[in-house]
Design a protein around this motif. Structure first.
Motif, PDB file in Angstrom:
ATOM      1  N   LEU A   1       0.846  -1.188   0.000  1.00 43.20           N
ATOM      2  CA  LEU A   1       0.000   0.000   0.000  1.00 43.20           C
ATOM      3  C   LEU A   1       0.880   1.236   0.000  1.00 43.20           C
ATOM      4  O   LEU A   1       1.829   1.334   0.783  1.00 43.20           O
ATOM      5  CB  LEU A   1      -0.903   0.024   1.240  1.00 43.20           C
ATOM      6  CG  LEU A   1      -1.755  -1.212   1.501  1.00 43.20           C
ATOM      7  CD1 LEU A   1      -2.610  -0.986   2.750  1.00 43.20           C
ATOM      8  CD2 LEU A   1      -2.630  -1.542   0.303  1.00 43.20           C
ATOM      9  N   GLY A   2       0.554   2.173  -0.867  1.00 38.45           N
ATOM     10  CA  GLY A   2       1.254   3.442  -0.895  1.00 38.45           C
ATOM     11  C   GLY A   2       0.290   4.574  -0.616  1.00 38.45           C
ATOM     12  O   GLY A   2      -0.812   4.604  -1.166  1.00 38.45           O
TER      13      GLY A   2
ATOM     14  N   LEU B   1      -4.211  -5.529   6.966  1.00 39.17           N
ATOM     15  CA  LEU B   1      -4.178  -6.424   5.805  1.00 39.17           C
ATOM     16  C   LEU B   1      -2.882  -7.220   5.683  1.00 39.17           C
ATOM     17  O   LEU B   1      -2.714  -7.970   4.726  1.00 39.17           O
ATOM     18  CB  LEU B   1      -4.393  -5.607   4.526  1.00 39.17           C
ATOM     19  CG  LEU B   1      -5.719  -4.843   4.457  1.00 39.17           C
ATOM     20  CD1 LEU B   1      -5.776  -3.986   3.197  1.00 39.17           C
ATOM     21  CD2 LEU B   1      -6.893  -5.808   4.496  1.00 39.17           C
ATOM     22  N   GLY B   2      -1.984  -7.058   6.643  1.00 35.11           N
ATOM     23  CA  GLY B   2      -0.703  -7.751   6.553  1.00 35.11           C
ATOM     24  C   GLY B   2       0.089  -7.318   5.342  1.00 35.11           C
ATOM     25  O   GLY B   2       0.795  -8.125   4.714  1.00 35.11           O
ATOM     26  N   ALA B   3      -0.013  -6.060   5.004  1.00 32.46           N
ATOM     27  CA  ALA B   3       0.598  -5.531   3.778  1.00 32.46           C
ATOM     28  C   ALA B   3       1.870  -4.762   4.094  1.00 32.46           C
ATOM     29  O   ALA B   3       2.080  -4.300   5.220  1.00 32.46           O
ATOM     30  CB  ALA B   3      -0.390  -4.603   3.071  1.00 32.46           C
ATOM     31  N   ALA B   4       2.701  -4.614   3.083  1.00 31.69           N
ATOM     32  CA  ALA B   4       3.813  -3.679   3.175  1.00 31.69           C
ATOM     33  C   ALA B   4       3.272  -2.277   2.979  1.00 31.69           C
ATOM     34  O   ALA B   4       2.266  -2.077   2.288  1.00 31.69           O
ATOM     35  CB  ALA B   4       4.860  -3.996   2.109  1.00 31.69           C
ATOM     36  N   SER B   5       3.915  -1.299   3.580  1.00 26.87           N
ATOM     37  CA  SER B   5       3.468   0.077   3.429  1.00 26.87           C
ATOM     38  C   SER B   5       4.641   0.956   3.030  1.00 26.87           C
ATOM     39  O   SER B   5       5.753   0.786   3.540  1.00 26.87           O
ATOM     40  CB  SER B   5       2.829   0.592   4.723  1.00 26.87           C
ATOM     41  OG  SER B   5       3.785   0.639   5.763  1.00 26.87           O
ATOM     42  N   VAL B   6       4.374   1.888   2.121  1.00 21.78           N
ATOM     43  CA  VAL B   6       5.399   2.829   1.677  1.00 21.78           C
ATOM     44  C   VAL B   6       4.780   4.220   1.663  1.00 21.78           C
ATOM     45  O   VAL B   6       3.816   4.465   0.924  1.00 21.78           O
ATOM     46  CB  VAL B   6       5.922   2.477   0.267  1.00 21.78           C
ATOM     47  CG1 VAL B   6       6.991   3.481  -0.158  1.00 21.78           C
ATOM     48  CG2 VAL B   6       6.478   1.056   0.237  1.00 21.78           C
TER      49      VAL B   6
ATOM     50  N   HIS C   1       7.983  -2.709  -3.627  1.00 18.31           N
ATOM     51  CA  HIS C   1       7.051  -3.818  -3.858  1.00 18.31           C
ATOM     52  C   HIS C   1       7.780  -5.010  -4.477  1.00 18.31           C
ATOM     53  O   HIS C   1       7.603  -6.154  -4.035  1.00 18.31           O
ATOM     54  CB  HIS C   1       5.906  -3.384  -4.769  1.00 18.31           C
ATOM     55  CG  HIS C   1       4.985  -4.515  -5.102  1.00 18.31           C
ATOM     56  ND1 HIS C   1       3.905  -4.864  -4.318  1.00 18.31           N
ATOM     57  CD2 HIS C   1       5.010  -5.427  -6.116  1.00 18.31           C
ATOM     58  CE1 HIS C   1       3.299  -5.905  -4.829  1.00 18.31           C
ATOM     59  NE2 HIS C   1       3.950  -6.279  -5.924  1.00 18.31           N
ATOM     60  N   LEU C   2       8.578  -4.746  -5.489  1.00 19.03           N
ATOM     61  CA  LEU C   2       9.258  -5.843  -6.186  1.00 19.03           C
ATOM     62  C   LEU C   2      10.283  -6.522  -5.297  1.00 19.03           C
ATOM     63  O   LEU C   2      10.470  -7.742  -5.384  1.00 19.03           O
ATOM     64  CB  LEU C   2       9.920  -5.313  -7.459  1.00 19.03           C
ATOM     65  CG  LEU C   2       8.951  -4.799  -8.532  1.00 19.03           C
ATOM     66  CD1 LEU C   2       9.719  -4.228  -9.704  1.00 19.03           C
ATOM     67  CD2 LEU C   2       8.016  -5.911  -8.996  1.00 19.03           C
ATOM     68  N   GLU C   3      10.921  -5.759  -4.425  1.00 22.06           N
ATOM     69  CA  GLU C   3      11.889  -6.350  -3.509  1.00 22.06           C
ATOM     70  C   GLU C   3      11.206  -7.320  -2.553  1.00 22.06           C
ATOM     71  O   GLU C   3      11.749  -8.387  -2.231  1.00 22.06           O
ATOM     72  CB  GLU C   3      12.600  -5.258  -2.716  1.00 22.06           C
ATOM     73  CG  GLU C   3      13.657  -5.792  -1.762  1.00 22.06           C
ATOM     74  CD  GLU C   3      14.392  -4.691  -1.033  1.00 22.06           C
ATOM     75  OE1 GLU C   3      15.254  -5.034  -0.187  1.00 22.06           O
ATOM     76  OE2 GLU C   3      14.116  -3.497  -1.290  1.00 22.06           O
TER      77      GLU C   3
END
Length: 226
Positions: free
Chosen positions: A30-31, A45-50, A67-69
């Motif tokens: 999520l950005g 949501l157990g998401a990465a955040s930037v 995201h790609l990393e």
């Protein structure tokens, strides 16, 4: 695991779409610009955040790289970061006009351009949140409508350009949606389109066969055109 990147994913339509993608088993990034809301959504949501400002080219590149990393690839990109400022053409300041073009159009272009190599590898999907204001004359929303009309044109061109790579693109164009951005209308929230309605459209799009293309979807509010 399939993965998705959602800008503007911390609230409103973007968060509703992110929740749907989580239900469908996508790994998420999520950005968004507001860190507190972003971190709350990412935790849910157990998401990465930037934390990102899509007006900044470097931020957009950093978002896609992060995201790609984490996920190693990208299947779905949702450009939902947006800003709307009501005002008639004669009253709209240059700063207000430029801000809407920068966030609603330029930001989507920058993130998409950075993400395209990864999307080509997966024959992925781009969803751009436009607006019904980009499809019809909407007095009082001229600057916003101009940005969304351009976003629709960008989406249609992207969908056609990427035919051979398998990447598909759709612009979703809803009328007033029950989000903080539409509070200025004074309309009761229950009489507006719901954020989850937009999410269900995205769910349906992602279930289409690879050769089905839907460049534009217009979602009208019952009884009125906006």
């Amino acid at each position: 695991m399939r993965s998705a990147l959602v800008t503007g994913g911390s609230s409103g339509i973007g968060l509703a779409i992110a929740r749907m993608l989580h239900e469908e088993g996508y790994g998420l990034t999520l950005g968004a610009r507001k860190v507190e809301r972003l971190e709350a959504a990412a935790t849910e949501l157990g998401a990465a955040s930037v934390a990102v400002d899509v007006r900044e080219e470097e931020d957009c590149a950093r978002l896609v790289a992060a995201h790609l990393e984490r996920h190693g690839g990208l299947d779905v990109l949702v450009n939902c970061a947006g800003v709307g400022i009501a005002g008639r053409i004669g009253d709209l300041s240059t700063k207000q006009f430029d801000l809407q073009q920068a966030v609603n159009l330029r930001g989507a272009f920058l993130v998409t351009r950075e993400a395209l190599p990864a999307l080509r590898e997966t024959r992925g999907y781009v969803v751009n949140l436009a607006s019904i204001a980009g499809t019809i004359p909407t007095p009082g929303l001229a600057g916003y409508g101009a940005a969304k009309a351009a976003l629709i044109a960008l989406t249609r061109s992207l969908d056609r350009e990427e035919t051979e790579t398998g990447v598909r693109a759709t612009a979703i164009c809803p009328g007033f949606v029950d989000t903080p951005m539409a509070e200025w209308t004074g309309l009761p929230g229950q009489k507006m389109i719901q954020p989850e309605d937009c999410a269900e459209l995205v769910r349906a799009l992602l279930r289409l066969s690879p050769y089905a293309r839907v460049p534009v979807v217009v979602l009208e509010r019952a009884g009125e055109s906006v």
